[in-house]
Design a protein around this motif. Structure first.
Motif, mmCIF file in Angstrom:
data_model
loop_
_atom_site.group_PDB
_atom_site.id
_atom_site.type_symbol
_atom_site.label_atom_id
_atom_site.label_comp_id
_atom_site.label_asym_id
_atom_site.label_seq_id
_atom_site.Cartn_x
_atom_site.Cartn_y
_atom_site.Cartn_z
ATOM 1 N N GLU A 321 0.829 -1.209 0.000
ATOM 2 C CA GLU A 321 0.000 0.000 0.000
ATOM 3 C C GLU A 321 0.858 1.252 0.000
ATOM 4 O OE1 GLU A 321 -4.486 0.174 1.210
ATOM 5 O OE2 GLU A 321 -3.079 0.765 2.765
ATOM 6 N N VAL A 322 1.889 1.245 0.844
ATOM 7 C CA VAL A 322 2.738 2.427 0.943
ATOM 8 C C VAL A 322 3.465 2.668 -0.371
ATOM 9 C CG1 VAL A 322 4.771 3.397 2.029
ATOM 10 C CG2 VAL A 322 3.036 2.306 3.425
ATOM 11 N N ARG A 323 3.947 1.593 -0.975
ATOM 12 C CA ARG A 323 4.603 1.748 -2.272
ATOM 13 C C ARG A 323 3.612 2.306 -3.287
ATOM 14 N NH1 ARG A 323 8.112 -2.768 -2.045
ATOM 15 N NH2 ARG A 323 6.362 -4.100 -2.567
ATOM 16 N N GLY A 324 2.396 1.785 -3.240
ATOM 17 C CA GLY A 324 1.361 2.272 -4.148
ATOM 18 C C GLY A 324 1.082 3.747 -3.920
ATOM 19 N N TYR A 325 1.111 4.181 -2.691
ATOM 20 C CA TYR A 325 0.816 5.577 -2.377
ATOM 21 C C TYR A 325 1.934 6.496 -2.846
ATOM 22 C CZ TYR A 325 0.110 9.827 0.263
ATOM 23 O OH TYR A 325 -0.046 11.131 0.611
ATOM 24 N N ALA A 326 3.168 6.053 -2.632
ATOM 25 C CA ALA A 326 4.286 6.947 -2.922
ATOM 26 C C ALA A 326 4.686 6.953 -4.388
ATOM 27 C CB ALA A 326 5.490 6.552 -2.066
ATOM 28 N N ALA A 327 4.290 5.942 -5.105
ATOM 29 C CA ALA A 327 4.744 5.846 -6.503
ATOM 30 C C ALA A 327 4.160 6.962 -7.353
ATOM 31 C CB ALA A 327 4.330 4.491 -7.075
ATOM 32 N N PRO A 328 4.904 7.435 -8.353
ATOM 33 C CA PRO A 328 4.375 8.499 -9.213
ATOM 34 C C PRO A 328 3.123 8.026 -9.940
ATOM 35 C CG PRO A 328 6.465 7.677 -10.061
ATOM 36 C CD PRO A 328 6.273 7.036 -8.738
ATOM 37 N N LEU A 329 2.211 8.951 -10.107
ATOM 38 C CA LEU A 329 0.903 8.633 -10.664
ATOM 39 C C LEU A 329 0.883 8.953 -12.151
ATOM 40 C CD1 LEU A 329 -1.236 7.628 -8.770
ATOM 41 C CD2 LEU A 329 -2.184 9.898 -8.649
ATOM 42 N N LYS A 330 0.766 7.905 -12.959
ATOM 43 C CA LYS A 330 0.648 8.190 -14.394
ATOM 44 C C LYS A 330 -0.749 7.751 -14.808
ATOM 45 C CE LYS A 330 4.577 6.448 -15.735
ATOM 46 N NZ LYS A 330 5.585 5.744 -16.560
ATOM 47 N N LEU A 331 -1.557 8.709 -15.239
ATOM 48 C CA LEU A 331 -2.938 8.385 -15.548
ATOM 49 C C LEU A 331 -3.120 7.945 -16.992
ATOM 50 C CD1 LEU A 331 -4.861 11.282 -13.807
ATOM 51 C CD2 LEU A 331 -4.371 9.016 -12.930
ATOM 52 N N ASP A 332 -3.975 6.915 -17.146
ATOM 53 C CA ASP A 332 -4.306 6.430 -18.472
ATOM 54 C C ASP A 332 -5.793 6.726 -18.658
ATOM 55 O OD1 ASP A 332 -4.343 3.062 -19.927
ATOM 56 O OD2 ASP A 332 -4.479 5.062 -20.827
ATOM 57 N N ARG A 333 -6.111 7.891 -19.226
ATOM 58 C CA ARG A 333 -7.499 8.349 -19.226
ATOM 59 C C ARG A 333 -8.260 7.955 -20.474
ATOM 60 N NH1 ARG A 333 -7.165 14.102 -16.079
ATOM 61 N NH2 ARG A 333 -9.416 14.014 -16.045
ATOM 62 N N GLU A 334 -9.494 7.454 -20.223
ATOM 63 C CA GLU A 334 -10.416 7.166 -21.312
ATOM 64 C C GLU A 334 -11.797 7.560 -20.842
ATOM 65 O OE1 GLU A 334 -8.093 3.288 -23.031
ATOM 66 O OE2 GLU A 334 -10.253 3.098 -22.673
ATOM 67 N N VAL A 335 -12.722 7.722 -21.787
ATOM 68 C CA VAL A 335 -14.058 8.134 -21.373
ATOM 69 C C VAL A 335 -14.843 6.924 -20.885
ATOM 70 C CG1 VAL A 335 -16.214 9.180 -22.098
ATOM 71 C CG2 VAL A 335 -14.054 10.074 -22.966
ATOM 72 N N TRP A 336 -15.322 7.019 -19.655
ATOM 73 C CA TRP A 336 -16.114 5.953 -19.048
ATOM 74 C C TRP A 336 -17.377 6.543 -18.434
ATOM 75 C CZ3 TRP A 336 -14.593 0.947 -19.532
ATOM 76 C CH2 TRP A 336 -13.250 0.708 -19.819
ATOM 77 N N ASP A 337 -18.403 5.685 -18.316
ATOM 78 C CA ASP A 337 -19.595 6.074 -17.573
ATOM 79 C C ASP A 337 -19.292 5.775 -16.105
ATOM 80 O OD1 ASP A 337 -23.151 5.437 -17.895
ATOM 81 O OD2 ASP A 337 -22.007 6.041 -16.145
ATOM 82 N N LEU A 338 -19.215 6.816 -15.299
ATOM 83 C CA LEU A 338 -18.802 6.640 -13.903
ATOM 84 C C LEU A 338 -19.689 5.665 -13.139
ATOM 85 C CD1 LEU A 338 -17.742 10.242 -12.838
ATOM 86 C CD2 LEU A 338 -16.302 8.321 -13.477
ATOM 87 N N SER A 339 -20.969 5.613 -13.502
ATOM 88 C CA SER A 339 -21.844 4.701 -12.750
ATOM 89 C C SER A 339 -21.382 3.263 -12.942
ATOM 90 C CB SER A 339 -23.307 4.872 -13.164
ATOM 91 O OG SER A 339 -23.478 4.526 -14.526
ATOM 92 N N ALA A 340 -20.855 2.966 -14.137
ATOM 93 C CA ALA A 340 -20.354 1.611 -14.376
ATOM 94 C C ALA A 340 -19.195 1.311 -13.437
ATOM 95 C CB ALA A 340 -19.922 1.467 -15.830
#
Lengths: 483, 131
Positions: A321-340
């Motif tokens: 978890e800590v590694r996940g928190y500290a790691a740099p965030l690279k977003l892979d964005r696509e259009v999604w329906d948030l309710s899904a």
């Protein structure tokens, strides 16, 4: 010869010769004269506004100057009154001055003397107009400037609070005029002494520059201001003019940047630690399993081994978890329906919590919930929020997602409010819930909401605690599109 | 259904070496040798011609990935790489023909049988002309 300021003059003189004489002199100098012979005639007039001067005989048949003056001052406050009098009646003339006349001339009237008097009058009126104009300019400047402008008396009571300052602090001018600035606005009472000393310094002639301090607004919020102050004369008395600029957003940005740096440093340290510990963890695991093989036939030993295994698993989960928190965030964005996304997160959660009685409800009112997001990360955000709800609430659990359109600055966004029917958040939780490692769960790393915040903010959105009547509410705002 | 394979292992940690020595026979396999670094592993494989290789990635001298390349070049054999943490870069490097499996430390005994079975099946499928 000085420039002539022609005026409208009203002459109230019963002596015919004196009256004519006055009119001649005045008309010669291009003044517009109206002449009347009695107080009654004068008071009959309807329009008093054009008159710049009134020449009034000290003793009219139907009224004395003392009787008439107050009335004239009322009817024509802009007109200067000159009393015409004789030597024998000088005292009376001086008395008239006290009642509001500005000057007197002695009969027989000397043209030059009259001229000089009128000239002086016109000059004074022009100066007054200029002063008023300049004050009007000053006021409009004070009102237009997007700075907090405060004028204080030496005893630090408030003389003036600019419209912008009123807007910023939530106080109207009427509420604060005359009140003590320090007790009203100062957030930290310990600063009182210093500020009082500063005010004295300013009054002594040493202007202050760049003094930073927070003020408290009417609603209790704090705003961080930077001040310049200097001595001025306001309405004839010494005062302090203080101009303050609102630094709150700058300060917030600075604090945020500092916090980011700190987090980055911690992140680096922790990642390094986790990496180094990885080997030790692996060795512990391997040796524990071998130990298990050695004591297969001893149930108490096996029990102990199972507990160590459990602890090791927990440790490993923590590092992940800590590694996940500290790691740099690279977003892979696509259009999604948030309710899904939230439905999937809920489904995944309830599968592992089959024994719970929990339901998720939505309120979207036909809103288009499409949004450019990183599926995996936003799934994580929803999962963390929903997991908290399941942990905090007793069965039957009822979680509601309320969606509404929102504006993040100029950008179209969606606002999702996740509300549960649990005990809600106490004051400390409300304030610290997004802090890394803050948790009230017995088995929590305290990183769930901190990670959620990182992810939401990386999307350009916001996440905060809502204030529902009951239960806890987490509000996530996401811009529809990436910038 | 579970077969017995001749397995060569590489790890520079003595505790891990002891672990493999203990666990692999328990799972019904034969440990043909334990190497402490990449170079030793290459030599071990040349000498013993194992059915399967299980190797740590981070080792002194030659690392696991480089060793796998050399071993495969000399004689194709399925390799399972073991790493200390998820690393996309490492996975990419390791995702070559000869790497049939990837395990993340800490390894539990239960992780090994499925990883071994999968690696062997993949290897068989990738070699169409062999019997």
């Amino acid at each position: 010869m000085a420039e002539r300021d022609s005026m409208h003059v009203l002459v109230i003189e019963d002596d015919r010769d004196a009256r004519d004489n006055l009119c001649d002199i005045l008309e010669l100098d291009d003044h517009a004269v109206i002449a009347v012979g009695s107080a009654a005639e004068a008071l009959d007039r309807k329009d008093w506004s054009p008159f710049g001067a009134i020449i009034l005989d000290r003793r009219l048949p139907d009224a004395s100057a003392e009787e008439l003056l107050p009335r004239l001052r009322q009817l024509a406050p802009q007109a200067n009154v000159i009393i015409v009098t004789g030597y024998s009646d000088l005292q009376g003339a001086i008395a008239a001055l006290r009642l509001g006349a500005v000057d007197y001339i002695i009969k027989p009237i000397n043209a030059d003397a009259l001229r000089a008097t009128l000239h002086r009058l016109a000059e004074r009126q022009r100066l007054t107009r200029d002063k008023e104009r300049s004050e009007a300019r000053f006021r409009s400047l004070l009102e237009a400037v997007p700075c907090m402008i405060v004028i204080l008396r030496p005893d630090h009571s408030i003389l003036y609070l600019s419209p912008f300052a009123q807007q910023l602090t939530g106080y109207s001018a009427a509420e604060v005029l005359g009140k003590d600035y320090l007790s009203l606005f100062l957030d930290d009472p310990r600063q009182t002494e210093d500020i009082v000393a500063d005010i004295q310094k300013v009054l002594a002639g040493a202007p202050t520059r760049g003094f930073e301090n927070p003020i408290r607004c009417k609603d209790g919020t704090q705003r961080w201001m930077i001040w310049n102050a200097q001595p001025i004369e306001y309405e004839g008395a010494p005062a302090v003019l203080a101009v303050g600029q609102d630094l709150t957003s700058v300060k917030r940005a600075q604090d945020k940047a500092l916090q980011s740096e700190r987090l980055a440093a911690i992140g680096q340290m922790v990642t390094g630690l986790a990496h180094e510990s990885g080997n030790a963890l692996a060795r512990s695991q391997a040796c524990l399993e071998m130990l298990g093989m050695e004591v297969e036939d001893r149930p108490e030993a096996n029990d102990l081994i199972a507990r160590i295994q459990n602890a090791l698993d927990h440790l490993r989960h923590l590092y992940e978890e800590v590694r996940g928190y500290a790691a740099p965030l690279k977003l892979d964005r696509e259009v999604w329906d948030l309710s899904a996304l939230w439905r999937q997160a809920w489904k995944n959660l309830t599968v592992t919590h089959k024994e719970r009685d929990a339901a998720l409800h939505e309120q979207a009112e036909g809103l288009d919930l499409h949004c450019a997001v990183d599926y995996h990360r936003i799934d994580q955000v929803f999962r963390n929020i929903l997991e908290n709800a399941l942990a905090a609430c007793a069965d039957p659990v009822h979680v509601e997602v309320q969606c509404s359109p929102y504006q993040l600055g100029q950008r179209d966004a969606l606002r999702l409010a996740f509300r549960d029917n649990g005990p809600g958040l106490n004051a400390e939780q409300k304030q610290r819930i997004f802090e890394p490692f803050f948790t009230t769960k017995t088995k929590g790393t305290g990183l769930g909401m901190a990670i959620a915040r990182r992810i939401v903010e990386a999307h350009g959105g916001e996440i905060c605690v809502g204030t529902p009547a009951t239960g806890a509410e987490i509000v996530v705002t996401l811009p529809r599109e990436a910038t | 259904m579970s077969e017995s394979y001749r397995i060569a292992v590489a790890d520079d940690e003595p505790d891990m070496q002891a672990y493999y020595r203990k666990v692999l026979p328990r799972l019904g396999h034969r440990l043909v040798g334990v190497a402490a670094n990449g170079q030793e592993l290459v030599e071990l494989c040349a000498a013993t011609a194992p059915d399967l290789v299980i190797s740590d990635i981070k080792m002194p001298d030659l690392d696991g990935i480089e060793a796998a390349i050399k071993i495969y070049a000399a004689r194709p054999v399925p390799v399972i790489l073991v790493s200390a943490y998820h690393d996309s870069e490492l996975i990419e490097r390791a995702a070559a023909d000869h790497v049939m499996g990837y395990l993340v430390k800490p390894i539990k005994q239960a992780d090994l049988p499925p990883a071994i079975a999968l690696a062997m099946r993949r290897f068989e499928q990738s070699r169409p002309s062999e019997s």
